[in-house]
Design a protein around this motif. Sequence first.
Motif, PDB file in Angstrom:
ATOM      1  N   ARG A   1      15.918 -62.779 -12.424  1.00  0.00           N
ATOM      2  CA  ARG A   1      14.651 -63.578 -11.988  1.00  0.00           C
ATOM      3  C   ARG A   1      13.620 -62.909 -10.630  1.00  0.00           C
ATOM      4  O   ARG A   1      12.693 -62.731 -10.516  1.00  0.00           O
ATOM      5  CB  ARG A   1      14.558 -64.586 -12.234  1.00  0.00           C
ATOM      6  CG  ARG A   1      13.439 -65.331 -13.015  1.00  0.00           C
ATOM      7  CD  ARG A   1      13.286 -67.108 -12.169  1.00  0.00           C
ATOM      8  NE  ARG A   1      13.481 -67.799 -10.963  1.00  0.00           N
ATOM      9  CZ  ARG A   1      13.679 -68.598 -10.658  1.00  0.00           C
ATOM     10  NH1 ARG A   1      13.606 -69.500 -11.594  1.00  0.00           N
ATOM     11  NH2 ARG A   1      14.136 -69.309  -9.559  1.00  0.00           N
ATOM     12  N   GLU A   2      14.441 -63.023  -9.831  1.00  0.00           N
ATOM     13  CA  GLU A   2      14.165 -63.103  -8.452  1.00  0.00           C
ATOM     14  C   GLU A   2      13.568 -61.595  -7.734  1.00  0.00           C
ATOM     15  O   GLU A   2      13.247 -60.760  -7.529  1.00  0.00           O
ATOM     16  CB  GLU A   2      14.691 -63.412  -7.369  1.00  0.00           C
ATOM     17  CG  GLU A   2      14.832 -65.211  -7.576  1.00  0.00           C
ATOM     18  CD  GLU A   2      14.605 -65.737  -6.602  1.00  0.00           C
ATOM     19  OE1 GLU A   2      13.453 -65.399  -6.953  1.00  0.00           O
ATOM     20  OE2 GLU A   2      14.278 -66.917  -7.832  1.00  0.00           O
TER      21      GLU A   2
ATOM     22  N   PHE B   1      13.234 -59.386 -10.463  1.00  0.00           N
ATOM     23  CA  PHE B   1      11.704 -59.443 -10.971  1.00  0.00           C
ATOM     24  C   PHE B   1      10.350 -60.123  -9.885  1.00  0.00           C
ATOM     25  O   PHE B   1       9.000 -59.598  -9.861  1.00  0.00           O
ATOM     26  CB  PHE B   1      11.632 -59.999 -12.235  1.00  0.00           C
ATOM     27  CG  PHE B   1      12.018 -59.096 -13.028  1.00  0.00           C
ATOM     28  CD1 PHE B   1      11.305 -57.656 -13.415  1.00  0.00           C
ATOM     29  CD2 PHE B   1      13.291 -59.481 -14.184  1.00  0.00           C
ATOM     30  CE1 PHE B   1      11.861 -56.941 -14.386  1.00  0.00           C
ATOM     31  CE2 PHE B   1      13.712 -57.929 -14.317  1.00  0.00           C
ATOM     32  CZ  PHE B   1      12.986 -57.342 -15.191  1.00  0.00           C
ATOM     33  N   TYR B   2      10.592 -61.021  -9.278  1.00  0.00           N
ATOM     34  CA  TYR B   2       9.644 -60.929  -8.138  1.00  0.00           C
ATOM     35  C   TYR B   2       9.376 -60.645  -7.157  1.00  0.00           C
ATOM     36  O   TYR B   2       9.025 -60.979  -6.074  1.00  0.00           O
ATOM     37  CB  TYR B   2      10.000 -62.995  -8.085  1.00  0.00           C
ATOM     38  CG  TYR B   2       9.344 -63.622  -8.908  1.00  0.00           C
ATOM     39  CD1 TYR B   2       8.052 -63.777  -8.929  1.00  0.00           C
ATOM     40  CD2 TYR B   2      10.300 -64.731  -9.504  1.00  0.00           C
ATOM     41  CE1 TYR B   2       7.058 -64.794 -10.454  1.00  0.00           C
ATOM     42  CE2 TYR B   2       9.241 -65.362 -11.146  1.00  0.00           C
ATOM     43  CZ  TYR B   2       7.945 -65.677 -11.372  1.00  0.00           C
ATOM     44  OH  TYR B   2       7.273 -66.123 -12.232  1.00  0.00           O
TER      45      TYR B   2
END
Lengths: 160, 160
Positions: free
Chosen positions: B32-33, B35-36
């Motif tokens: 997730r990180e 993708f951020y």
Amino acid sequence: MASTRFDYDLEHCGVRRALDLLGEKWTLLVLREAFYGVRRFDDFSRALSCGRGVLSARLKTLVAGGVLEPHAYSEPGQRPRDEYRLTPKGRDLNPALLALSQWSERWDPPPAGPIALVSDRRSGLPVTAILSSDPQAQPLSLSDILIAPGPGAVRLLPKA
Amino acid sequence: MASTRFDYDLEHCGVRRALDLLGEKWTLLVLREAFYGVRRFDDFSRALSCGRGVLSARLKTLVAGGVLEPHAYSEPGQRPRDEYRLTPKGRDLNPALLALSQWSERWDPPPAGPIALVSDRRSGLPVTAILSSDPQAQPLSLSDILIAPGPGAVRLLPKA
């Protein structure tokens, strides 16, 4: 972009919240079995070969999270037990599980091809998990699709 | 249906294979990180507040699985280090992560609304992870979409 990341608190991020409920390998494998039609404790246990304590804890988590729902049943001469059925919230996880599965098949194709083929119940066309911004798109739900053994499916039992 | 389940060996099932690589909460949160836009060890560590040993093990797993790729960089006066970038295989996980996140937002809406809004870079229309059998559908990839803070986004820093 990395600097923007730190401007915001991501504790309410959907990925985080989904993983608080599902973020454990056994939990997602229990769900996979539920999508394959497994409902009873002994069948989950047989399908997953995991400890009964682990299984019991995972089922409890999924019931508490509103993903599975216990329904009482009794076999003749036995005490009533619960079987576990997908709720609407549980059935709605189908796109996420299918997206995960199809990603794996795209990048690490199983040696003998996909073990399951997912098709549109009406048209017979293959079903894919995609990102779409088309307002006219007709998303398929679990009841619109058919899951059948694919070329890579390995039969465990001899044909009767 | 449950009986059919036991006719087949599901060890090559895509869900199982995906979870062999990703089936651990921290692993998906590392992604997730990514993708951020997070790339550096210290930034992952700060974003996730997980132990450095755990983080290091998760990054190693994701590199071995072909999802992240190390790239050397150096800050002036320091020894070269690796940063971690999503590979094409990693970027292709976007539909699965988004499906998971949107499922969570549908069923347990965050108190102040979604923290991230995902839209089509060209049309500005909202992007959804769906199941489709439409041969004409135009699936969006990571470079086609825009992720922006939503109404539920909580700023950590005062505006400059």
